[in-house]
Enzyme design. Structure first.
Site, PDB file in Angstrom:
ATOM      1  N   HIS A  98       0.834  -1.199   0.000  1.00  0.00           N
ATOM      2  CA  HIS A  98       0.000   0.000   0.000  1.00  0.00           C
ATOM      3  C   HIS A  98       0.870   1.251   0.000  1.00  0.00           C
ATOM      4  CE1 HIS A  98      -3.413  -2.608   1.068  1.00  0.00           C
ATOM      5  NE2 HIS A  98      -4.159  -1.617   0.622  1.00  0.00           N
ATOM      6  N   LYS A 130      -0.666   4.826   4.546  1.00  0.00           N
ATOM      7  CA  LYS A 130      -1.527   3.869   5.238  1.00  0.00           C
ATOM      8  C   LYS A 130      -0.910   3.496   6.580  1.00  0.00           C
ATOM      9  CE  LYS A 130      -4.209  -0.359   4.630  1.00  0.00           C
ATOM     10  NZ  LYS A 130      -5.431   0.353   5.074  1.00  0.00           N
TER      11      LYS A 130
END
Length: 240
Positions: free
Chosen positions: A135, A139
């Site tokens: 990600h 995040k």
């Protein structure tokens, strides 16, 4: 439909654009400069809330909506140890709550594919299992909520596995498997499940190219949730 948008990061802004494109209004946006209080929604007509914030803020945001009978769709991960409390409050206040670790149609198809493959692999103990998720660097939680949902599907179907560990934090016991979480700039989300034996490897992978799929799914969920009562998830919409 009037949407209370809670969280105005990259995802929140994408949701706002899609909601308006679909003919909805976003009369109130909640962010760090405009926290969620009774004053912030005073004199506003709200049909449903969409919440994408942080693991630290999610529970109180969702609790506020449930207690004020505002149907709420949440996509925030990393707080699920308190999800049962929200469901109990939802029942108490006869409100509506919708949660998914991922709102993308493709990811939810991937969830089902993952379960089906795990069910077949259950009969072949020579295959080990592992997972990798990637990600964007913003995040905060690791592994991702999507990775945890995939892991739950594996554990549900493979009898010899009963848990997972985050790679780099501890070694996986025989009855566990490892999830590796990587953070790379400008990656919306990639999840790979790998089965490996001495003879070969089997791999399934989902790669998101943008946040559009996640945001559209959240808006569709909000449209579906309006005027309902209870706790729901993507299976209730998709009818898999």
């Amino acid at each position: 439909m009037n949407i209370l948008l809670i969280g105005y990061g990259k995802m929140g802004k994408t949701i706002e654009g899609i909601a308006k494109d679909r003919g909805h209004q976003v009369p109130v946006v909640i962010d760090v400069e405009n926290p969620l209080t009774e004053q912030s929604i005073k004199n506003q007509s709200i049909d449903v809330a969409i919440e994408f914030t942080s693991p630290e803020a999610a529970f109180e945001n969702i609790k506020f909506c449930v207690e004020h009978n505002i149907p709420v769709v949440s996509g925030t991960t990393g707080w699920l140890d308190r999800k049962a409390e929200i469901e109990a409050l939802c029942d108490k206040h006869k409100s509506a709550f919708f949660y998914a670790s991922n709102y993308s149609l493709g990811v939810n198809l991937f969830f089902k594919l993952n379960e089906y493959l795990a069910k077949m692999i259950n009969h072949y103990p020579e295959y080990s299992v592992s997972m990798e998720e990637i990600h964007h660097i913003q995040k905060k939680d690791a592994p991702s909520g999507t990775a945890i949902t995939l892991a739950e599907g594996i554990i549900q179907e493979i009898q010899r596995k009963n848990g997972w560990v985050l790679k780099g934090e501890q070694e996986a016991a025989q009855e566990q498997f490892a999830i590796e979480a990587k953070r790379i700039e400008n990656v919306p989300g990639t999840h790979t499940v790998t089965y490996e034996s001495e003879i070969d490897s089997i791999e399934i992978k989902h790669t998101a190219h943008s946040r559009q799929g996640f945001a559209l799914g959240a808006v569709v969920a909000a449209e579906w949730l309006k005027d309902k009562q209870g706790a729901f998830g993507m299976n209730d919409i998709l009818k898999f």
